[in-house]
Design a protein around this motif. Structure first.
Motif, short mmCIF file in Angstrom:
data_model
loop_
_atom_site.label_atom_id
_atom_site.label_comp_id
_atom_site.label_asym_id
_atom_site.label_seq_id
_atom_site.Cartn_x
_atom_site.Cartn_y
_atom_site.Cartn_z
N ILE A 61 0.88 -1.16 0.00
CA ILE A 61 0.00 0.00 0.00
C ILE A 61 0.93 1.22 0.00
N PRO A 62 0.99 1.97 -1.11
CA PRO A 62 1.90 3.11 -1.15
C PRO A 62 1.39 4.29 -0.32
N GLY A 63 2.14 5.37 -0.32
CA GLY A 63 1.73 6.60 0.35
C GLY A 63 2.44 6.82 1.66
N SER A 64 2.92 8.06 1.84
CA SER A 64 3.70 8.35 3.04
C SER A 64 3.09 9.42 3.93
N GLU A 65 1.93 9.97 3.55
CA GLU A 65 1.34 10.98 4.43
C GLU A 65 -0.17 11.02 4.29
N VAL A 66 -0.79 11.31 5.42
CA VAL A 66 -2.24 11.44 5.48
C VAL A 66 -2.59 12.61 6.41
#
Length: 171
Positions: A61-66
Motif C-alpha cells: 500500500i503506497p503513500g507516506s502521508e495522510v
C-alpha cells in the motif's frame, strides 16, 4: 477497509482498490482516519518498481502521508490525541488507505482553519523546501541576490512572514 494496493509494478493501471485488514496502532503509534492523502513523486518511483532492491514489493500500500482524525492510540500514547485532527507521516507506505498508522513523533496537530487537503499539500513540500534551502550552501550576502530574493517573493505571495538573516560561518 479500502486501500490502494500495488498489484504489479509499472504504470498506474497496476494499482487497484482492495479490501484489506484494518491497521492497528503499535506501541507509540496512532491510527488516523484519512480525510486526505498526499501523493508525491517518490510514490511514482515506488509504483514503477524502481526501488524493488530496497524491499518494496508488489502488494504494498503506497503513500507516506495522510491528514485526518486520530481514532485509536497504541500503548504509551496519551489518549488526548483521540479525536484530534492531524497530519501524519506514515513512513514509506500505508498512506493510500482509509486508515493509516504513524509513530507519534511523525504526527502534527492541525490548527483550526487548515483543511486536511491543505495539510497534505504542505506536509511533504515543506520538508523538501527546507532540505533544499539547508543544502543550498549560501554564503554571507547571498540572501540579497537572486535565489534569496526569489524565496522572499515566493513566501510573501502566499502571505507568509519572511525573516532573512545573513550569518557568516567561521571556518
Amino acid at each position: 477497509m479500502r486501500a490502494v494496493v500495488i498489484e504489479r509494478f509499472g504504470g498506474p493501471s497496476g494499482m487497484a482498490v482492495r479490501e484489506v485488514a484494518d491497521p492497528v496502532p503499535a506501541v507509540g503509534q496512532v491510527l488516523v482516519r484519512a480525510e486526505a492523502i498526499g501523493v508525491g513523486g517518490v510514490d511514482a518511483v515506488i509504483r514503477r518498481g524502481t526501488l524493488g532492491d530496497y524491499g518494496f514489493a508488489e502488494g504494498l500500500i503506497p503513500g507516506s502521508e495522510v491528514a485526518g482524525v486520530v481514532t485509536a492510540v497504541g500503548d504509551g500514547i496519551d489518549p488526548s490525541w483521540l479525536g484530534r485532527r492531524v497530519w501524519a507521516f506514515t513512513g514509506t507506505s500505508g498512506g493510500y488507505a482509509e486508515q493509516a498508522t504513524a509513530h507519534i513523533d511523525d504526527v502534527t496537530a492541525l490548527p483550526d482553519g487548515l483543511s486536511s487537503v491543505d495539510a497534505v499539500t504542505l506536509g511533504s513540500a515543506g520538508p523538501v523546501a527546507h532540505f533544499a534551502l539547508a543544502h543550498a550552501h549560501f554564503n554571507a550576502g547571498d540572501a540579497g541576490n537572486g535565489f534569496g530574493n526569489w524565496v522572499r517573493r515566493s513566501c510573501s505571495t502566499v502571505r507568509g512572514k519572511v525573516t532573512m538573516t545573513d550569518r557568516a560561518r567561521s571556518t
